[in-house]
Design a protein around this motif. Structure first.
Motif, mmCIF file in Angstrom:
data_model
loop_
_atom_site.group_PDB
_atom_site.id
_atom_site.type_symbol
_atom_site.label_atom_id
_atom_site.label_comp_id
_atom_site.label_asym_id
_atom_site.label_seq_id
_atom_site.Cartn_x
_atom_site.Cartn_y
_atom_site.Cartn_z
ATOM 1 N N VAL A 28 4.742 -5.449 9.772
ATOM 2 C CA VAL A 28 4.619 -4.818 8.448
ATOM 3 C C VAL A 28 5.864 -3.968 8.169
ATOM 4 N N ASP A 29 6.436 -4.110 6.980
ATOM 5 C CA ASP A 29 7.576 -3.268 6.592
ATOM 6 C C ASP A 29 7.071 -1.861 6.304
ATOM 7 N N ILE A 30 7.580 -0.883 7.031
ATOM 8 C CA ILE A 30 7.208 0.513 6.834
ATOM 9 C C ILE A 30 8.391 1.242 6.207
ATOM 10 N N ILE A 31 8.194 1.771 5.018
ATOM 11 C CA ILE A 31 9.257 2.517 4.339
ATOM 12 C C ILE A 31 8.813 3.964 4.196
ATOM 13 N N TYR A 32 9.521 4.848 4.871
ATOM 14 C CA TYR A 32 9.196 6.281 4.840
ATOM 15 C C TYR A 32 10.133 6.957 3.842
ATOM 16 N N ILE A 33 9.570 7.363 2.697
ATOM 17 C CA ILE A 33 10.326 8.091 1.677
ATOM 18 C C ILE A 33 10.120 9.582 1.933
ATOM 19 N N THR A 34 11.189 10.318 2.080
ATOM 20 C CA THR A 34 11.088 11.730 2.440
ATOM 21 C C THR A 34 10.568 12.584 1.287
ATOM 22 N N GLY A 35 9.832 13.640 1.647
ATOM 23 C CA GLY A 35 9.308 14.592 0.667
ATOM 24 C C GLY A 35 9.822 15.986 0.974
ATOM 25 N N LEU A 87 4.043 -1.156 3.745
ATOM 26 C CA LEU A 87 3.398 0.156 3.655
ATOM 27 C C LEU A 87 4.455 1.191 3.298
ATOM 28 N N ILE A 88 4.278 1.825 2.140
ATOM 29 C CA ILE A 88 5.229 2.839 1.680
ATOM 30 C C ILE A 88 4.611 4.221 1.900
ATOM 31 N N ALA A 110 0.867 -1.182 0.000
ATOM 32 C CA ALA A 110 0.000 0.000 0.000
ATOM 33 C C ALA A 110 0.904 1.233 0.000
ATOM 34 N N VAL A 111 0.557 2.207 -0.832
ATOM 35 C CA VAL A 111 1.356 3.437 -0.932
ATOM 36 C C VAL A 111 0.458 4.634 -0.637
ATOM 37 N N ILE A 112 0.851 5.445 0.346
ATOM 38 C CA ILE A 112 0.147 6.694 0.607
ATOM 39 C C ILE A 112 1.160 7.834 0.592
ATOM 40 N N SER A 113 0.706 9.011 0.258
ATOM 41 C CA SER A 113 1.588 10.179 0.266
ATOM 42 C C SER A 113 0.765 11.426 0.535
ATOM 43 N N ASP A 114 1.457 12.509 0.819
ATOM 44 C CA ASP A 114 0.828 13.831 0.942
ATOM 45 C C ASP A 114 -0.356 13.812 1.910
#
Length: 287
Positions: free
Chosen positions: A75-82, A39-40, A10-14
């Protein structure tokens, strides 16, 4: 008991936690309805640009707690910076249990390469005039706050919700061109680097489109946002799809009673302190 949907990714952003425009309750309902393996969080989850001690309501803390609960459940949580949470870039490469912080990510999905990043690195307005971009962020936040009042009135009258920011974007030729250019540039770079999928956020414009140029093809995906569109991306059975909260016909998943009744200080404690009971349960299962 409601059955949660199993999702590979699952990918969420903003999300923009900490701002008036964030619809944390909608996001929490969505997160409570799924069981992801990964979860990305693709940037701008916490809005550090506009963060204020005066505004960080309980519903926003509940989202953070839910993400932490996912991590403690494996759950693997990957936090990609914005760009709105760019301060976290100094911690890029850090791993805390099942949570990792990165600036970009490449995954192999069933034999295909997927490139994940927020998207602000291709935004000239941010790179060359950050102060102007921040000012625009405050204006956007004010617009979404005004929009909440409008939608409250419309719902009371039994009418459909309305997005002022969407209306502005769609009515301004420059905004439409900017979005088209953004998508085109990213797709071209993905094709040059032989990525089958390119997944980003940033422009608050959910999309899934196969793009072809003379050099090849790629699938461009944008997860949208939780300010006006309430969308996410999901990968399951070798396919991507856009999840749209407004079109979800399932009965809403409510927050668990114990979380609903928590006070602010209890939520903060639950977020910052590792849940010992969950660790004991996991240990018992292994034994």
């Amino acid at each position: 008991m409601k059955i949660k949907r199993k999702v590979e990714i699952a990918v969420i952003s903003d999300v923009h936690l900490g701002t008036y425009g964030c619809h944390a309750k909608h996001l929490l309902t969505y997160l409570n309805s799924i069981e992801p393996k990964k979860l990305i969080l693709n940037g701008d989850i916490i809005d550090i640009w506009q963060f204020s001690k005066r505004y960080f309501p309980k519903s926003h803390l509940k989202v953070i707690k839910k993400i932490m609960d996912f991590a403690s459940d494996g759950v693997d949580i990957i936090y990609i910076t914005g760009n709105h949470d760019e301060m976290l870039r100094k911690f890029s490469g850090t791993n805390i249990g099942k949570i990792s912080i990165v600036d970009k990510l490449v995954l192999n999905l069933d034999g295909k390469k997927a490139w994940f990043f927020h998207g602000d690195v291709f935004d000239v307005s941010i790179q060359n005039a950050k102060w102007l971009a921040k000012l625009g962020g405050w204006g956007y936040d004010l617009l979404t706050l005004l929009n909440r009042g409008v939608n409250w009135y419309l719902e009371k009258r039994g009418k459909e919700r309305f997005s002022l920011s969407k209306k502005v974007k769609n009515g301004v030729k420059g905004a439409v061109k900017y979005i088209n250019d953004f998508e085109k540039v990213i797709a071209e770079i993905a094709i040059e680097n032989a990525y089958d999928y390119v997944v980003c956020g940033h422009i608050h414009q959910p999309k899934l489109e196969r793009i072809e140029t003379k050099n090849g093809t790629t699938t461009y995906l944008n997860s949208g946002d939780w300010v006006e569109n309430f969308t996410a991306l999901e990968y399951q059975f070798k396919r991507w799809k856009i999840y749209n909260y407004n079109k979800d016909k399932l009965a809403p998943f409510v927050v668990e009673d114990d979380v609903e009744n928590m006070e602010i200080n209890e939520l903060i404690a639950a977020i910052t302190i590792v849940d010992k009971e969950k660790k004991k349960k996991k240990k018992k299962k292994k034994d």
